[in-house]
Scaffold this motif. Structure first.
Motif, mmCIF file in Angstrom:
data_model
loop_
_atom_site.group_PDB
_atom_site.id
_atom_site.type_symbol
_atom_site.label_atom_id
_atom_site.label_comp_id
_atom_site.label_asym_id
_atom_site.label_seq_id
_atom_site.Cartn_x
_atom_site.Cartn_y
_atom_site.Cartn_z
ATOM 1 N N TRP A 27 30.837 46.459 39.896
ATOM 2 C CA TRP A 27 30.694 46.330 38.447
ATOM 3 C C TRP A 27 29.296 46.816 38.104
ATOM 4 O O TRP A 27 28.305 46.185 38.502
ATOM 5 C CB TRP A 27 30.869 44.864 38.075
ATOM 6 C CG TRP A 27 30.977 44.568 36.610
ATOM 7 C CD1 TRP A 27 31.055 45.453 35.576
ATOM 8 C CD2 TRP A 27 31.042 43.261 36.025
ATOM 9 N NE1 TRP A 27 31.166 44.788 34.377
ATOM 10 C CE2 TRP A 27 31.165 43.446 34.629
ATOM 11 C CE3 TRP A 27 31.016 41.971 36.547
ATOM 12 C CZ2 TRP A 27 31.241 42.370 33.740
ATOM 13 C CZ3 TRP A 27 31.093 40.905 35.670
ATOM 14 C CH2 TRP A 27 31.208 41.091 34.284
ATOM 15 N N PRO A 65 38.088 43.956 45.824
ATOM 16 C CA PRO A 65 37.147 43.956 44.698
ATOM 17 C C PRO A 65 36.545 45.343 44.472
ATOM 18 O O PRO A 65 36.500 46.188 45.368
ATOM 19 C CB PRO A 65 36.072 42.962 45.135
ATOM 20 C CG PRO A 65 36.698 42.150 46.209
ATOM 21 C CD PRO A 65 37.661 43.057 46.898
ATOM 22 N N ARG A 66 36.063 45.539 43.277
ATOM 23 C CA ARG A 66 35.385 46.794 42.958
ATOM 24 C C ARG A 66 33.999 46.487 42.404
ATOM 25 O O ARG A 66 33.744 45.395 41.891
ATOM 26 C CB ARG A 66 36.195 47.604 41.956
ATOM 27 C CG ARG A 66 36.369 46.955 40.580
ATOM 28 C CD ARG A 66 37.090 47.899 39.630
ATOM 29 N NE ARG A 66 37.309 47.326 38.311
ATOM 30 C CZ ARG A 66 36.410 47.311 37.343
ATOM 31 N NH1 ARG A 66 35.195 47.806 37.560
ATOM 32 N NH2 ARG A 66 36.693 46.790 36.154
ATOM 33 N N ARG A 120 35.478 41.453 41.022
ATOM 34 C CA ARG A 120 34.339 42.368 40.952
ATOM 35 C C ARG A 120 33.092 41.704 41.519
ATOM 36 O O ARG A 120 32.974 40.489 41.542
ATOM 37 C CB ARG A 120 34.059 42.762 39.494
ATOM 38 C CG ARG A 120 35.160 43.538 38.831
ATOM 39 C CD ARG A 120 34.799 43.953 37.408
ATOM 40 N NE ARG A 120 34.774 42.817 36.502
ATOM 41 C CZ ARG A 120 34.535 42.920 35.179
ATOM 42 N NH1 ARG A 120 34.325 44.099 34.638
ATOM 43 N NH2 ARG A 120 34.539 41.844 34.421
#
Length: 291
Positions: free
Chosen positions: A243, A240-241, A180
């Motif tokens: 957050w 990734p994402r 993240r």
């Protein structure tokens, strides 16, 4: 020259030691443990027992060398007071000697860059709370040039290379194995390869005018989202994402969440112009993708 190097077995310091030795200098690395001492000797360096928590002992060791390069940090809650005491003790030991003292700060002394601008060494400081003590200590080091010490402060950017560095934080902040980044990732960081940074330290030892402050970065600034995706790809991790900041604050704390969402578009031009630092052409995103 005989150079005392603190943090000589650390991520940055170990590569600085290589660069200095390659240029014919004798590296005397500080070691807090038997393992660190053995590592330094195996690499062909001298080793001396010294600790930032013993500033007087560190100063005594410094006075027996031609140069001091300081890359160590305790990385604990007492980091600020320990750093201040150690640096001040070294400066006292070197007063009037004309010896170089190269100290390490970092780009976390900066706030976010104004739109369309790069931050440079003359930009105002706005440190994250963890490093609130750094700007004043930088000023003390620079001012010690008036006491006959050839001082320089280097502010490294986000250091990468050799599989280490702070970009590993994306994986460290993973949720269920998915890396993240905090916020939308549209903010920028400015990087420096650890090998290039080590060469900057060596140039500072050999060339820096007294009272120098330089950023150790190479451009251009890169979006954090792109950095996270490249680093994850190179490590074989999922994409990734984002957050959300409000969630990150609850887990990381407001200080750390604030730091990683700053827009650090930073210039390294002074180091090039003043010290002749010419890192080789690099493509950090490609290097990260290749692991």
């Amino acid at each position: 020259m005989r150079i005392l190097l603190t943090g000589a077995t650390g991520y940055i310091g170990a590569v600085v030691a290589e660069s200095l030795a390659r240029r014919g200098h004798t590296v005397v690395g500080t070691a807090r443990t038997d393992a660190a001492e053995a590592s330094l000797r195996a690499a062909g360096h001298e080793a001396v027992r010294a600790d930032l928590h013993d500033p007087d002992g560190l100063a005594g060791t410094a006075s027996g060398c031609d140069v001091v390069v300081h890359t160590a940090a305790t990385q604990d809650e007492g980091m600020g007071p320990a750093e201040q005491a150690a640096v001040r003790a070294i400066l006292r030991a070197l007063r009037g000697s004309g010896a170089p003292f190269i100290s390490t700060s970092g780009v976390w002394v900066y706030g976010s860059a104004p739109p369309g601008q790069l931050l440079d060494e003359d930009s105002p400081t706005d440190p994250v709370a963890t490093f609130a003590w750094r700007p004043s200590l930088e000023s003390e080091v620079v001012a010690a040039a008036a006491d006959g010490v050839r001082t320089a402060v280097i502010r490294p950017g986000m250091v990468y290379g050799r599989g280490g560095g702070p970009l590993n934080q994306f994986a460290a902040m993973a949720d269920a194995g998915v890396p993240r980044y905090v916020g939308d990732g549209a903010n920028h960081w400015t990087l420096v390869h650890v090998d290039d940074l080590a060469d900057l330290y060596a140039l500072a030892v050999e060339r820096t005018p007294a009272g120098t402050l330089v950023n150790g970065v190479i451009g251009p600034p890169l979006r954090v989202r792109d950095l996270a995706e490249a680093a994850a790809s190179g490590a074989g991790l999922p994409t990734p994402r984002p957050w959300p900041v409000a969630e990150a604050v609850l887990e990381l704390g407001p200080e750390d969440a604030d730091g990683v969402t700053r827009d650090h578009r930073i210039s390294g031009e002074r180091a090039r112009a003043l010290l002749g630092w010419e890192p080789p052409p690099r493509s950090p995103l490609d290097e990260l993708r290749s692991g």
